[in-house]
Design an enzyme around this catalytic site. Sequence first.
Site, PDB file in Angstrom:
ATOM      1  N   GLU A 105      57.529  76.684  13.598  1.00 26.00           N
ATOM      2  CA  GLU A 105      57.859  78.074  13.062  1.00 26.00           C
ATOM      3  C   GLU A 105      55.730  77.482  12.978  1.00 26.00           C
ATOM      4  O   GLU A 105      54.879  78.492  13.837  1.00 26.00           O
ATOM      5  CB  GLU A 105      58.004  78.684  12.386  1.00 26.00           C
ATOM      6  CG  GLU A 105      59.440  79.486  12.733  1.00 26.00           C
ATOM      7  CD  GLU A 105      61.154  78.712  12.071  1.00 26.00           C
ATOM      8  OE1 GLU A 105      60.021  77.023  11.949  1.00 26.00           O
ATOM      9  OE2 GLU A 105      61.592  78.712  11.745  1.00 26.00           O
ATOM     10  N   VAL A 120      57.475  68.390  13.252  1.00 21.46           N
ATOM     11  CA  VAL A 120      56.633  67.805  12.699  1.00 21.46           C
ATOM     12  C   VAL A 120      56.605  66.860  11.522  1.00 21.46           C
ATOM     13  O   VAL A 120      56.230  67.025  10.534  1.00 21.46           O
ATOM     14  CB  VAL A 120      54.919  67.590  13.392  1.00 21.46           C
ATOM     15  CG1 VAL A 120      54.285  66.242  13.684  1.00 21.46           C
ATOM     16  CG2 VAL A 120      55.296  68.385  14.343  1.00 21.46           C
ATOM     17  N   GLU A 121      57.659  66.157  11.166  1.00 21.54           N
ATOM     18  CA  GLU A 121      57.871  65.178   9.858  1.00 21.54           C
ATOM     19  C   GLU A 121      56.666  64.240   9.882  1.00 21.54           C
ATOM     20  O   GLU A 121      55.964  63.775  10.383  1.00 21.54           O
ATOM     21  CB  GLU A 121      59.594  64.613   9.936  1.00 21.54           C
ATOM     22  CG  GLU A 121      60.160  66.133   9.915  1.00 21.54           C
ATOM     23  CD  GLU A 121      61.433  65.656   9.573  1.00 21.54           C
ATOM     24  OE1 GLU A 121      61.474  64.286   9.597  1.00 21.54           O
ATOM     25  OE2 GLU A 121      61.935  66.525   9.461  1.00 21.54           O
TER      26      GLU A 121
HETATM   27  N1  THU Z   1      62.528  73.531  10.156  1.00 18.80           N
HETATM   28  C1  THU Z   1      62.064  73.989  10.530  1.00 18.80           C
HETATM   29  O1  THU Z   1      61.456  73.075  11.196  1.00 18.80           O
HETATM   30  N2  THU Z   1      62.360  75.481  10.477  1.00 18.80           N
HETATM   31  C2  THU Z   1      62.904  76.581   9.872  1.00 18.80           C
HETATM   32  O2  THU Z   1      62.524  77.563   9.776  1.00 18.80           O
HETATM   33  C3  THU Z   1      63.771  75.221   8.820  1.00 18.80           C
HETATM   34  C4  THU Z   1      63.677  73.665   9.046  1.00 18.80           C
HETATM   35  C5  THU Z   1      62.675  72.036   9.812  1.00 18.80           C
HETATM   36  C6  THU Z   1      62.019  71.362   8.576  1.00 18.80           C
HETATM   37  C7  THU Z   1      62.274  69.826   8.649  1.00 18.80           C
HETATM   38  O3  THU Z   1      61.864  69.157   9.176  1.00 18.80           O
HETATM   39  C8  THU Z   1      63.705  69.830   8.855  1.00 18.80           C
HETATM   40  O4  THU Z   1      63.872  70.687  10.017  1.00 18.80           O
HETATM   41  C9  THU Z   1      65.011  69.569   8.166  1.00 18.80           C
HETATM   42  O5  THU Z   1      64.682  70.596   7.123  1.00 18.80           O
END
Ligand code: THU
Length: 144
Positions: free
Chosen positions: A67, A55-56
């Site tokens: 996670e 979720v950005e």
């Molecule tokens: N991201 C994850 O959700 N989990 C990880 O272990 C690696 C990175 C997401 C964070 C961000 O929204 C996107 O991937 C790009 O980095």
Amino acid sequence: MAADAAAQGAPEVDWDALRARAIEVMGRAYAPYSRFPVGVAGVVDDGRVVVGCNVENAAYGVALCAECGMVSELVATGGGRLVAVSCVGRDGEPLMPCGRCRQLLWEHGGADCLLLTPEGVLPMSAVLPQAFGPDNLSIAAPPA
Ligand code: THU
């Protein structure tokens, strides 16, 4: 997982089903900035399955990794220990959790938690060797 693993005390895991859950939740990720959706699914020691997606945020650094959501569901629905985890990216293939998220998995799954990686199923002890964890805090100084 193979009978060998079961014989060694590892949990019997339907990895295809677990990865399917990760792919399903990856489809609900909110990732308009990176356009890199991530989904993760974990089996808990009581048999339930918990999931999460990234979720950005417009403030980029505030992004929540998939996670984080999964661990939040784990704790919010009763806790327990993660025994098997599958994390995927857009292509549905296994994705290695970032360093911070390996630490989250270590806290709630420990050394024996299994992770589906691009190189097959590996224990967290191989994915985060010589990890810092709750045991290290046993040598904390007593309260003043
Ligand atoms: N991201 C994850 O959700 N989990 C990880 O272990 C690696 C990175 C997401 C964070 C961000 O929204 C996107 O991937 C790009 O980095």
